[in-house]
Design a protein around this motif. Sequence first.
Motif, PDB file in Angstrom:
ATOM      1  N   PHE A 111       0.836  -1.203   0.000  1.00  0.00           N
ATOM      2  CA  PHE A 111       0.000   0.000   0.000  1.00  0.00           C
ATOM      3  C   PHE A 111       0.871   1.252   0.000  1.00  0.00           C
ATOM      4  CE2 PHE A 111       0.363  -1.747   4.305  1.00  0.00           C
ATOM      5  CZ  PHE A 111       0.977  -0.703   4.987  1.00  0.00           C
ATOM      6  N   GLU A 113       3.182   4.407  -1.548  1.00  0.00           N
ATOM      7  CA  GLU A 113       2.928   5.395  -2.594  1.00  0.00           C
ATOM      8  C   GLU A 113       3.480   4.900  -3.928  1.00  0.00           C
ATOM      9  OE1 GLU A 113       3.917  10.093  -3.629  1.00  0.00           O
ATOM     10  OE2 GLU A 113       4.616   9.204  -1.752  1.00  0.00           O
ATOM     11  N   PRO A 116      -0.948   1.131  -7.427  1.00  0.00           N
ATOM     12  CA  PRO A 116      -2.318   1.505  -7.807  1.00  0.00           C
ATOM     13  C   PRO A 116      -3.254   1.542  -6.598  1.00  0.00           C
ATOM     14  CG  PRO A 116      -1.421  -0.068  -9.373  1.00  0.00           C
ATOM     15  CD  PRO A 116      -0.415   0.053  -8.273  1.00  0.00           C
ATOM     16  N   GLN A 117      -4.171   2.527  -6.589  1.00  0.00           N
ATOM     17  CA  GLN A 117      -5.023   2.783  -5.428  1.00  0.00           C
ATOM     18  C   GLN A 117      -5.852   1.562  -5.015  1.00  0.00           C
ATOM     19  OE1 GLN A 117      -5.388   5.411  -3.343  1.00  0.00           O
ATOM     20  NE2 GLN A 117      -3.631   6.386  -4.321  1.00  0.00           N
ATOM     21  N   LYS A 118      -6.401   0.839  -5.975  1.00  0.00           N
ATOM     22  CA  LYS A 118      -7.229  -0.325  -5.637  1.00  0.00           C
ATOM     23  C   LYS A 118      -6.410  -1.374  -4.895  1.00  0.00           C
ATOM     24  CE  LYS A 118     -10.241  -3.879  -7.637  1.00  0.00           C
ATOM     25  NZ  LYS A 118     -10.801  -4.434  -8.903  1.00  0.00           N
ATOM     26  N   GLN A 120      -3.685  -0.791  -3.213  1.00  0.00           N
ATOM     27  CA  GLN A 120      -3.360  -0.223  -1.903  1.00  0.00           C
ATOM     28  C   GLN A 120      -4.454  -0.522  -0.886  1.00  0.00           C
ATOM     29  OE1 GLN A 120      -1.913   3.743  -1.256  1.00  0.00           O
ATOM     30  NE2 GLN A 120      -1.092   3.918  -3.337  1.00  0.00           N
ATOM     31  N   ARG A 121      -5.698  -0.295  -1.274  1.00  0.00           N
ATOM     32  CA  ARG A 121      -6.821  -0.493  -0.349  1.00  0.00           C
ATOM     33  C   ARG A 121      -6.933  -1.950   0.091  1.00  0.00           C
ATOM     34  NH1 ARG A 121      -9.344   3.193  -3.944  1.00  0.00           N
ATOM     35  NH2 ARG A 121     -10.368   1.478  -5.055  1.00  0.00           N
ATOM     36  N   ARG A 151      -0.517   4.686   8.635  1.00  0.00           N
ATOM     37  CA  ARG A 151      -1.723   4.015   8.136  1.00  0.00           C
ATOM     38  C   ARG A 151      -2.398   3.156   9.202  1.00  0.00           C
ATOM     39  NH1 ARG A 151      -1.568   4.117   2.434  1.00  0.00           N
ATOM     40  NH2 ARG A 151      -0.570   6.091   1.904  1.00  0.00           N
TER      41      ARG A 151
END
Length: 364
Positions: A111, A113, A116-118, A120-121, A151
């Motif tokens: 997760f 930087e 990809p955001q998906k 990461q989640r 986080r």
Amino acid sequence: MDKVGGAQKHVEALAIKLKQDGHGVTIVTGTYDATLWRLQDEQIHVISIPVMQRAIHLTKDIQALWQLRAIFKKIQPDVIAAHSSKAGAIGRIIGRLLRIPTIFTAHSWSFTEGVPQKKQRIYRQLEKTVQPLTTKIITVSDYDRKLALTRGIAPAHKMMTIHNGIEQLETPEIAARGTNEHPLIVMVARFEAPKRQDLLVQALLELTDIPWHLQLIGDGSLRPQVENYVKDKGLSERISFLGNQLDVSPLLAQSQIFVLLSDWEGLPISIIEAMRAGLPIIATNVGGVNELVTDDDNGFLIPRDDHSLLKNRLQQLLTNPALCEKMGDASERRFLRNFTFSPMYQKTVSIYEQAVLKFAKKGD
């Protein structure tokens, strides 16, 4: 362990030293290519479970969990050392089921930087879920430790940073750098995300008016794509694809500049190997890279996707041998001071021992 990467090299080095020190060591991995590793020569037992793959796949992951559970029940280890996000999650679940202390080493959070955001989640939630099952978490960089704290992955007392370290060369390679016809650039990386060999080739395409030769060490699914691009641009005589190499130290000893361009990283062992070889480093400023490279000291840090600065820094080193030597000397000094194998190994073994003692006291 069907591909060469930093995490795999880390596991191999730890396993060999643990075996040499009299510990019983078994490596359990997904697909395995014995030709890439020294484990067979060191008589280290390796068990391959092909169903354990990198990508999340519910059916295969459940199969992998039960296969691993059966293996660990047979081996009855004192401690499980889990590496990488997927194997790390499965290993920690089994550790709890079998009441075995489990240490997870985060070589780079999935997760972080740049991922990809998906993805990461998904992995952030996965880590939060399995964290209570973890005896201790080792992060290979301060960046990753701070990211996990930010986080809310794990409390501070449960995590410890142990920087990667590699062995000093018993007989240092005799540098042949002065004999090269052209300055030699080298990049050691898998041809997979997050590595970006394509960015380096694109930058060098704009520097064809000055002499250089590039060696790309590594293999992977993206290699044909980069090879085709090089051929299309007429650079085949200036760029060599050397594939996987069991020992990169002779190739690094012949080089003038080391480059690693990644969209995300933990603490790259390839950079540490380049530092040991006394090379100036050009690398993207991601993850824990700035714990290895100080900008304008032992190399240059490049913001992700800053094509112009990358080209300028390459040109700067390619046209200034004295600067290369100065930065290379700084790299070697930093390696000897902070990134040799023995301190990393001793700290890691201490964590394993503490975990076993903690479980013994609890009566688990």
